[in-house]
Design a protein around this motif. Sequence first.
Motif, PDB file in Angstrom:
ATOM      1  N   MET A  28       0.832  -1.204   0.000  1.00  0.00           N
ATOM      2  CA  MET A  28       0.000   0.000   0.000  1.00  0.00           C
ATOM      3  C   MET A  28       0.868   1.256   0.000  1.00  0.00           C
ATOM      4  O   MET A  28       0.540   2.230  -0.678  1.00  0.00           O
ATOM      5  CB  MET A  28      -0.965   0.010   1.188  1.00  0.00           C
ATOM      6  CG  MET A  28      -2.008   1.113   1.092  1.00  0.00           C
ATOM      7  SD  MET A  28      -2.886   1.242  -0.499  1.00  0.00           S
ATOM      8  CE  MET A  28      -3.872  -0.232  -0.502  1.00  0.00           C
ATOM      9  N   ALA A  29       1.961   1.250   0.727  1.00  0.00           N
ATOM     10  CA  ALA A  29       2.864   2.402   0.724  1.00  0.00           C
ATOM     11  C   ALA A  29       3.445   2.626  -0.674  1.00  0.00           C
ATOM     12  O   ALA A  29       3.543   3.770  -1.138  1.00  0.00           O
ATOM     13  CB  ALA A  29       3.981   2.211   1.752  1.00  0.00           C
ATOM     14  N   VAL A  30       3.807   1.556  -1.347  1.00  0.00           N
ATOM     15  CA  VAL A  30       4.315   1.661  -2.719  1.00  0.00           C
ATOM     16  C   VAL A  30       3.219   2.184  -3.641  1.00  0.00           C
ATOM     17  O   VAL A  30       3.458   3.052  -4.484  1.00  0.00           O
ATOM     18  CB  VAL A  30       4.859   0.299  -3.206  1.00  0.00           C
ATOM     19  CG1 VAL A  30       5.107   0.306  -4.710  1.00  0.00           C
ATOM     20  CG2 VAL A  30       6.129  -0.071  -2.451  1.00  0.00           C
ATOM     21  N   THR A  31       1.995   1.684  -3.474  1.00  0.00           N
ATOM     22  CA  THR A  31       0.872   2.129  -4.307  1.00  0.00           C
ATOM     23  C   THR A  31       0.637   3.625  -4.123  1.00  0.00           C
ATOM     24  O   THR A  31       0.448   4.359  -5.098  1.00  0.00           O
ATOM     25  CB  THR A  31      -0.403   1.335  -3.959  1.00  0.00           C
ATOM     26  OG1 THR A  31      -0.143  -0.065  -4.144  1.00  0.00           O
ATOM     27  CG2 THR A  31      -1.569   1.754  -4.840  1.00  0.00           C
ATOM     28  N   SER A  50      -3.124   2.566 -14.994  1.00  0.00           N
ATOM     29  CA  SER A  50      -2.326   1.665 -15.829  1.00  0.00           C
ATOM     30  C   SER A  50      -0.853   1.697 -15.442  1.00  0.00           C
ATOM     31  O   SER A  50      -0.192   0.651 -15.409  1.00  0.00           O
ATOM     32  CB  SER A  50      -2.485   2.026 -17.309  1.00  0.00           C
ATOM     33  OG  SER A  50      -3.787   1.724 -17.743  1.00  0.00           O
ATOM     34  N   SER A  51      -0.336   2.882 -15.147  1.00  0.00           N
ATOM     35  CA  SER A  51       1.067   2.995 -14.722  1.00  0.00           C
ATOM     36  C   SER A  51       1.293   2.293 -13.393  1.00  0.00           C
ATOM     37  O   SER A  51       2.293   1.580 -13.217  1.00  0.00           O
ATOM     38  CB  SER A  51       1.470   4.461 -14.599  1.00  0.00           C
ATOM     39  OG  SER A  51       1.491   5.066 -15.863  1.00  0.00           O
ATOM     40  N   ALA A  55       3.678  -1.156 -12.733  1.00  0.00           N
ATOM     41  CA  ALA A  55       4.737  -1.220 -11.720  1.00  0.00           C
ATOM     42  C   ALA A  55       4.467  -2.326 -10.698  1.00  0.00           C
ATOM     43  O   ALA A  55       5.386  -3.048 -10.305  1.00  0.00           O
ATOM     44  CB  ALA A  55       4.872   0.125 -11.020  1.00  0.00           C
ATOM     45  N   LEU A  56       3.208  -2.462 -10.265  1.00  0.00           N
ATOM     46  CA  LEU A  56       2.897  -3.480  -9.250  1.00  0.00           C
ATOM     47  C   LEU A  56       2.883  -4.896  -9.825  1.00  0.00           C
ATOM     48  O   LEU A  56       3.121  -5.862  -9.092  1.00  0.00           O
ATOM     49  CB  LEU A  56       1.556  -3.179  -8.587  1.00  0.00           C
ATOM     50  CG  LEU A  56       1.511  -1.967  -7.668  1.00  0.00           C
ATOM     51  CD1 LEU A  56       0.117  -1.793  -7.067  1.00  0.00           C
ATOM     52  CD2 LEU A  56       2.540  -2.079  -6.541  1.00  0.00           C
ATOM     53  N   VAL A 108      -5.340  -3.659  -9.510  1.00  0.00           N
ATOM     54  CA  VAL A 108      -3.986  -3.471 -10.023  1.00  0.00           C
ATOM     55  C   VAL A 108      -3.055  -4.532  -9.443  1.00  0.00           C
ATOM     56  O   VAL A 108      -3.261  -5.017  -8.334  1.00  0.00           O
ATOM     57  CB  VAL A 108      -3.454  -2.040  -9.747  1.00  0.00           C
ATOM     58  CG1 VAL A 108      -4.264  -1.004 -10.489  1.00  0.00           C
ATOM     59  CG2 VAL A 108      -3.420  -1.731  -8.270  1.00  0.00           C
ATOM     60  N   GLY A 109      -2.068  -4.895 -10.243  1.00  0.00           N
ATOM     61  CA  GLY A 109      -1.098  -5.903  -9.828  1.00  0.00           C
ATOM     62  C   GLY A 109      -1.429  -7.299 -10.313  1.00  0.00           C
ATOM     63  O   GLY A 109      -0.698  -8.237 -10.015  1.00  0.00           O
ATOM     64  N   VAL A 110      -2.519  -7.449 -11.071  1.00  0.00           N
ATOM     65  CA  VAL A 110      -2.939  -8.782 -11.522  1.00  0.00           C
ATOM     66  C   VAL A 110      -2.408  -9.085 -12.922  1.00  0.00           C
ATOM     67  O   VAL A 110      -1.668 -10.037 -13.119  1.00  0.00           O
ATOM     68  CB  VAL A 110      -4.480  -8.922 -11.476  1.00  0.00           C
ATOM     69  CG1 VAL A 110      -4.923 -10.278 -12.004  1.00  0.00           C
ATOM     70  CG2 VAL A 110      -4.997  -8.717 -10.055  1.00  0.00           C
ATOM     71  N   LEU A 111      -2.818  -8.278 -13.900  1.00  0.00           N
ATOM     72  CA  LEU A 111      -2.378  -8.463 -15.284  1.00  0.00           C
ATOM     73  C   LEU A 111      -1.695  -7.180 -15.760  1.00  0.00           C
ATOM     74  O   LEU A 111      -2.337  -6.129 -15.816  1.00  0.00           O
ATOM     75  CB  LEU A 111      -3.560  -8.781 -16.201  1.00  0.00           C
ATOM     76  CG  LEU A 111      -4.240 -10.135 -16.022  1.00  0.00           C
ATOM     77  CD1 LEU A 111      -5.457 -10.248 -16.926  1.00  0.00           C
ATOM     78  CD2 LEU A 111      -3.260 -11.271 -16.320  1.00  0.00           C
ATOM     79  N   PRO A 112      -0.435  -7.266 -16.136  1.00  0.00           N
ATOM     80  CA  PRO A 112       0.314  -6.055 -16.469  1.00  0.00           C
ATOM     81  C   PRO A 112      -0.236  -5.280 -17.665  1.00  0.00           C
ATOM     82  O   PRO A 112      -0.079  -4.060 -17.730  1.00  0.00           O
ATOM     83  CB  PRO A 112       1.731  -6.555 -16.739  1.00  0.00           C
ATOM     84  CG  PRO A 112       1.613  -8.005 -16.972  1.00  0.00           C
ATOM     85  CD  PRO A 112       0.392  -8.477 -16.251  1.00  0.00           C
TER      86      PRO A 112
END
Length: 178
Positions: A28-31, A50-51, A55-56, A108-112
């Motif tokens: 969450m901090a990264v997000t 999308s960005s 990244a995630l 986010v973080g599932v499919l790039p």
Amino acid sequence: FDFFIRDEKLMFCIGDVSGKGVPAALVMAVTRALFRSVSATEASPDRIVSSINGALSENNDSSMFVTLFVGVLDLPTGRLRYTNAGHDAPLLLGSDMELMAVDSNLPVGVLPDWKFTVQESHITPQTIIFLYTDGLTEAESSKEKMLGIKPIQKLASEHSTDTAQQLVGLMEAEVHRH
């Protein structure tokens, strides 16, 4: 959650990471940092999401994901552009209460390479955009019964003209009552 104003636009987000503990807090901090970084130069919510997603998704060995709602409100015009990434739909509170229409994008973080959609609405002055996570709707009673969305919507509808601070206080009281 995070928000700031840039070029007469209110940039805001709310998210909820899968998992618990320190790993979830770090994601969450990264997000949040990615939201700040990307939205400092980008004003299109689908491109912001999308960005963040790209990244995630990169090297996501833990398979953690984040539900995310990103909005960009043009303050002079009331034009709200937003992208939902698997998050709970916000409530709009003004003269009445309505659940915002949100597309069912993946978190986010599932499919790039997921193509996130952007939606648009007009927000009139004095309207509250009530953002929340499933921590509110999934609050459990001592009998392990979840609160659900209906009591939240009912309370919001009955108090749609209250201030944001009053509404938050009422929601907290409802969770404690439940």
